[in-house]
Write a protein that holds these residues in place. Structure first.
Motif, PDB file in Angstrom:
ATOM      1  N   ALA A 147     -25.997  11.438   7.183  1.00 33.52           N
ATOM      2  CA  ALA A 147     -25.277  12.642   7.666  1.00 33.52           C
ATOM      3  C   ALA A 147     -23.774  12.403   7.619  1.00 33.52           C
ATOM      4  CB  ALA A 147     -25.730  12.984   9.077  1.00 33.52           C
ATOM      5  N   GLU A 148     -23.345  11.214   8.019  1.00 31.73           N
ATOM      6  CA  GLU A 148     -21.916  10.875   8.023  1.00 31.73           C
ATOM      7  C   GLU A 148     -21.325  10.982   6.617  1.00 31.73           C
ATOM      8  OE1 GLU A 148     -18.219  10.014   9.020  1.00 31.73           O
ATOM      9  OE2 GLU A 148     -19.789  10.409  10.479  1.00 31.73           O
ATOM     10  N   ALA A 165     -13.787  15.895   4.176  1.00 34.40           N
ATOM     11  CA  ALA A 165     -13.621  15.350   2.813  1.00 34.40           C
ATOM     12  C   ALA A 165     -14.755  14.376   2.501  1.00 34.40           C
ATOM     13  CB  ALA A 165     -12.273  14.654   2.696  1.00 34.40           C
ATOM     14  N   ARG A 166     -15.975  14.735   2.886  1.00 30.33           N
ATOM     15  CA  ARG A 166     -17.114  13.822   2.670  1.00 30.33           C
ATOM     16  C   ARG A 166     -17.630  13.955   1.243  1.00 30.33           C
ATOM     17  NH1 ARG A 166     -20.289  15.297   8.237  1.00 30.33           N
ATOM     18  NH2 ARG A 166     -18.796  14.370   9.673  1.00 30.33           N
ATOM     19  N   PRO A 167     -17.757  12.808   0.544  1.00 28.31           N
ATOM     20  CA  PRO A 167     -18.214  12.856  -0.852  1.00 28.31           C
ATOM     21  C   PRO A 167     -19.554  13.569  -1.011  1.00 28.31           C
ATOM     22  CG  PRO A 167     -17.448  10.654  -0.292  1.00 28.31           C
ATOM     23  CD  PRO A 167     -17.463  11.445   0.981  1.00 28.31           C
ATOM     24  N   GLY A 168     -20.481  13.334  -0.075  1.00 26.61           N
ATOM     25  CA  GLY A 168     -21.812  13.946  -0.195  1.00 26.61           C
ATOM     26  C   GLY A 168     -21.759  15.455  -0.110  1.00 26.61           C
ATOM     27  N   PHE A 226     -10.752  12.514  -5.928  1.00 21.30           N
ATOM     28  CA  PHE A 226     -10.419  11.081  -5.880  1.00 21.30           C
ATOM     29  C   PHE A 226     -11.499  10.312  -5.108  1.00 21.30           C
ATOM     30  CE2 PHE A 226      -8.366   7.428  -3.837  1.00 21.30           C
ATOM     31  CZ  PHE A 226      -7.939   6.748  -4.960  1.00 21.30           C
ATOM     32  N   HIS A 227     -11.874  10.865  -3.931  1.00 19.45           N
ATOM     33  CA  HIS A 227     -12.899  10.212  -3.101  1.00 19.45           C
ATOM     34  C   HIS A 227     -14.228  10.079  -3.832  1.00 19.45           C
ATOM     35  CE1 HIS A 227     -11.027   9.591   0.695  1.00 19.45           C
ATOM     36  NE2 HIS A 227     -10.702  10.844   0.861  1.00 19.45           N
ATOM     37  N   VAL A 228     -14.518  11.070  -4.640  1.00 18.03           N
ATOM     38  CA  VAL A 228     -15.835  11.125  -5.246  1.00 18.03           C
ATOM     39  C   VAL A 228     -15.970  10.189  -6.435  1.00 18.03           C
ATOM     40  CG1 VAL A 228     -17.370  12.714  -6.518  1.00 18.03           C
ATOM     41  CG2 VAL A 228     -16.382  13.385  -4.376  1.00 18.03           C
ATOM     42  N   ILE A 229     -14.876   9.568  -6.855  1.00  8.91           N
ATOM     43  CA  ILE A 229     -14.974   8.603  -7.972  1.00  8.91           C
ATOM     44  C   ILE A 229     -15.357   7.257  -7.390  1.00  8.91           C
ATOM     45  CG2 ILE A 229     -13.764   7.626  -9.944  1.00  8.91           C
ATOM     46  CD1 ILE A 229     -11.723   9.870  -9.616  1.00  8.91           C
ATOM     47  N   ARG A 230     -16.507   6.946  -7.084  1.00  7.97           N
ATOM     48  CA  ARG A 230     -17.623   7.834  -6.889  1.00  7.97           C
ATOM     49  C   ARG A 230     -18.584   7.135  -5.945  1.00  7.97           C
ATOM     50  NH1 ARG A 230     -19.108  12.887  -9.314  1.00  7.97           N
ATOM     51  NH2 ARG A 230     -21.098  13.339  -8.356  1.00  7.97           N
ATOM     52  N   GLU A 231     -18.872   7.751  -4.833  1.00 12.74           N
ATOM     53  CA  GLU A 231     -19.898   7.216  -3.961  1.00 12.74           C
ATOM     54  C   GLU A 231     -21.112   8.134  -4.117  1.00 12.74           C
ATOM     55  OE1 GLU A 231     -20.379   5.383   0.503  1.00 12.74           O
ATOM     56  OE2 GLU A 231     -18.788   6.806   0.130  1.00 12.74           O
ATOM     57  N   GLU A 232     -21.948   7.793  -5.080  1.00 12.19           N
ATOM     58  CA  GLU A 232     -23.107   8.630  -5.391  1.00 12.19           C
ATOM     59  C   GLU A 232     -24.120   8.598  -4.245  1.00 12.19           C
ATOM     60  OE1 GLU A 232     -23.980  10.505  -7.917  1.00 12.19           O
ATOM     61  OE2 GLU A 232     -22.788   9.919  -9.660  1.00 12.19           O
ATOM     62  N   ASN A 233     -24.792   9.697  -4.064  1.00 12.30           N
ATOM     63  CA  ASN A 233     -25.894   9.750  -3.111  1.00 12.30           C
ATOM     64  C   ASN A 233     -27.070   8.963  -3.706  1.00 12.30           C
ATOM     65  OD1 ASN A 233     -27.974  10.409  -1.399  1.00 12.30           O
ATOM     66  ND2 ASN A 233     -27.489  12.584  -1.334  1.00 12.30           N
ATOM     67  N   PRO A 234     -27.482   7.862  -3.050  1.00  9.74           N
ATOM     68  CA  PRO A 234     -28.560   7.046  -3.616  1.00  9.74           C
ATOM     69  C   PRO A 234     -29.953   7.649  -3.406  1.00  9.74           C
ATOM     70  CG  PRO A 234     -27.886   6.147  -1.506  1.00  9.74           C
ATOM     71  CD  PRO A 234     -26.998   7.327  -1.766  1.00  9.74           C
ATOM     72  N   LEU A 235     -30.039   8.694  -2.573  1.00  8.73           N
ATOM     73  CA  LEU A 235     -31.353   9.257  -2.216  1.00  8.73           C
ATOM     74  C   LEU A 235     -31.793  10.323  -3.215  1.00  8.73           C
ATOM     75  CD1 LEU A 235     -30.738   9.736   1.616  1.00  8.73           C
ATOM     76  CD2 LEU A 235     -31.788   7.771   0.487  1.00  8.73           C
ATOM     77  N   LYS A 241     -31.758   0.037   9.906  1.00 10.05           N
ATOM     78  CA  LYS A 241     -32.859  -0.643  10.623  1.00 10.05           C
ATOM     79  C   LYS A 241     -34.006   0.321  10.925  1.00 10.05           C
ATOM     80  CE  LYS A 241     -29.670  -3.698  13.125  1.00 10.05           C
ATOM     81  NZ  LYS A 241     -28.469  -2.827  13.013  1.00 10.05           N
ATOM     82  N   ASN A 242     -33.666   1.595  11.146  1.00  9.51           N
ATOM     83  CA  ASN A 242     -34.698   2.584  11.496  1.00  9.51           C
ATOM     84  C   ASN A 242     -34.288   3.960  10.981  1.00  9.51           C
ATOM     85  OD1 ASN A 242     -32.862   3.768  13.452  1.00  9.51           O
ATOM     86  ND2 ASN A 242     -33.315   1.991  14.731  1.00  9.51           N
ATOM     87  N   ARG A 243     -35.181   4.919  11.153  1.00  9.39           N
ATOM     88  CA  ARG A 243     -34.922   6.247  10.573  1.00  9.39           C
ATOM     89  C   ARG A 243     -33.744   6.956  11.244  1.00  9.39           C
ATOM     90  NH1 ARG A 243     -40.366   9.625  11.379  1.00  9.39           N
ATOM     91  NH2 ARG A 243     -41.326   7.753  10.556  1.00  9.39           N
ATOM     92  N   THR A 244     -33.530   6.695  12.552  1.00 14.31           N
ATOM     93  CA  THR A 244     -32.394   7.329  13.248  1.00 14.31           C
ATOM     94  C   THR A 244     -31.079   6.837  12.659  1.00 14.31           C
ATOM     95  OG1 THR A 244     -33.710   7.387  15.270  1.00 14.31           O
ATOM     96  CG2 THR A 244     -31.352   7.721  15.518  1.00 14.31           C
ATOM     97  N   GLU A 245     -30.995   5.523  12.454  1.00 15.96           N
ATOM     98  CA  GLU A 245     -29.770   4.956  11.871  1.00 15.96           C
ATOM     99  C   GLU A 245     -29.570   5.471  10.447  1.00 15.96           C
ATOM    100  OE1 GLU A 245     -27.777   0.644  10.743  1.00 15.96           O
ATOM    101  OE2 GLU A 245     -29.530   0.636  12.058  1.00 15.96           O
ATOM    102  N   ALA A 246     -30.677   5.559   9.698  1.00 17.17           N
ATOM    103  CA  ALA A 246     -30.608   6.063   8.318  1.00 17.17           C
ATOM    104  C   ALA A 246     -30.094   7.508   8.303  1.00 17.17           C
ATOM    105  CB  ALA A 246     -31.985   5.991   7.665  1.00 17.17           C
ATOM    106  N   ALA A 247     -30.600   8.317   9.219  1.00 16.37           N
ATOM    107  CA  ALA A 247     -30.179   9.725   9.292  1.00 16.37           C
ATOM    108  C   ALA A 247     -28.702   9.822   9.640  1.00 16.37           C
ATOM    109  CB  ALA A 247     -31.017  10.466  10.332  1.00 16.37           C
TER     110      ALA A 247
END
Length: 200
Positions: free
Chosen positions: A195-196, A85-88, A131-140, A185-191
């Protein structure tokens, strides 16, 4: 008769879904696949009315397969059937033009009803998801997602610049912007964060 195709990488679930839907008087399962690439090939050959597509599959995932089918103007209507049920994921599925997005924990009669609604021209989405999607928009942005996907695969800045025909300075700027947007902090954490949330 509604002609169905099921793409699901868990063999037991694939068999169970196929058997249960085949028992519906107005439905027939005409094909199955265990990864997205195989699904696309078979769907183009068999031309089903509706495809039930899992997300987490090897080779090509269900969202990539749905996007590919839309690009190829395939007439089959796609229903994403997932445990996530991931918004993204939901946002990406809607943008790819799927006709439904349902969670696997529903009843088989609810799924059969959803298939009939989709055949009647409606779109069907799990209430929990909307419901979940109201709304965590993808900022990227789409370019940032592309760069972060490559970074998540372990590609270096130099490899990313070569693949996307960008200067190393531009790629570094994109990565800096991604880290800031995601609070990483870094690209691994960002990924991992992206992804989550299903943003890449």
């Amino acid at each position: 008769m509604i002609r169905l195709f099921i793409a699901e990488d868990q063999r037991m679930l694939l068999g169970a879904l196929g058997s249960l839907l085949d028992m519906e008087p107005d439905m027939e399962v005409i094909g199955q696949a265990m990864n997205g690439e195989e699904a696309i090939k078979k769907i183009e050959q068999l031309k089903p009315d509706v495809c039930l597509m899992d997300i987490e599959m090897p080779v090509l995932n269900g969202l990539e397969a749905a996007e590919e089918l839309t690009r190829n103007s395939n007439s089959a209507k796609v229903i994403i059937l997932t445990t996530f049920a991931r918004p993204g994921y939901f946002e990406r599925a809607v943008k790819s033009g799927v006709h439904g997005y349902l969670l696997k924990d529903g009843e088989i009669n609810e799924l059969a009803d959803a298939i009939r609604k989709v055949m009647a021209g409606k779109r069907v989405f799990s209430p929990e998801l909307t419901f979940h999607v109201i709304r965590e928009e993808n900022p990227l942005t789409s370019k940032e997602q592309e760069i972060l996907r490559l970074a998540a695969l372990g590609k270096t800045t130099k490899q990313i610049t070569n693949e996307l025909y960008l200067s190393s300075g531009t790629v570094r700027n994109y990565i800096s912007e991604i880290l800031q947007k995601l609070g990483a902090k870094n690209r691994t954490e960002a990924a991992n964060i992206a992804a989550e949330k299903g943003w890449i």
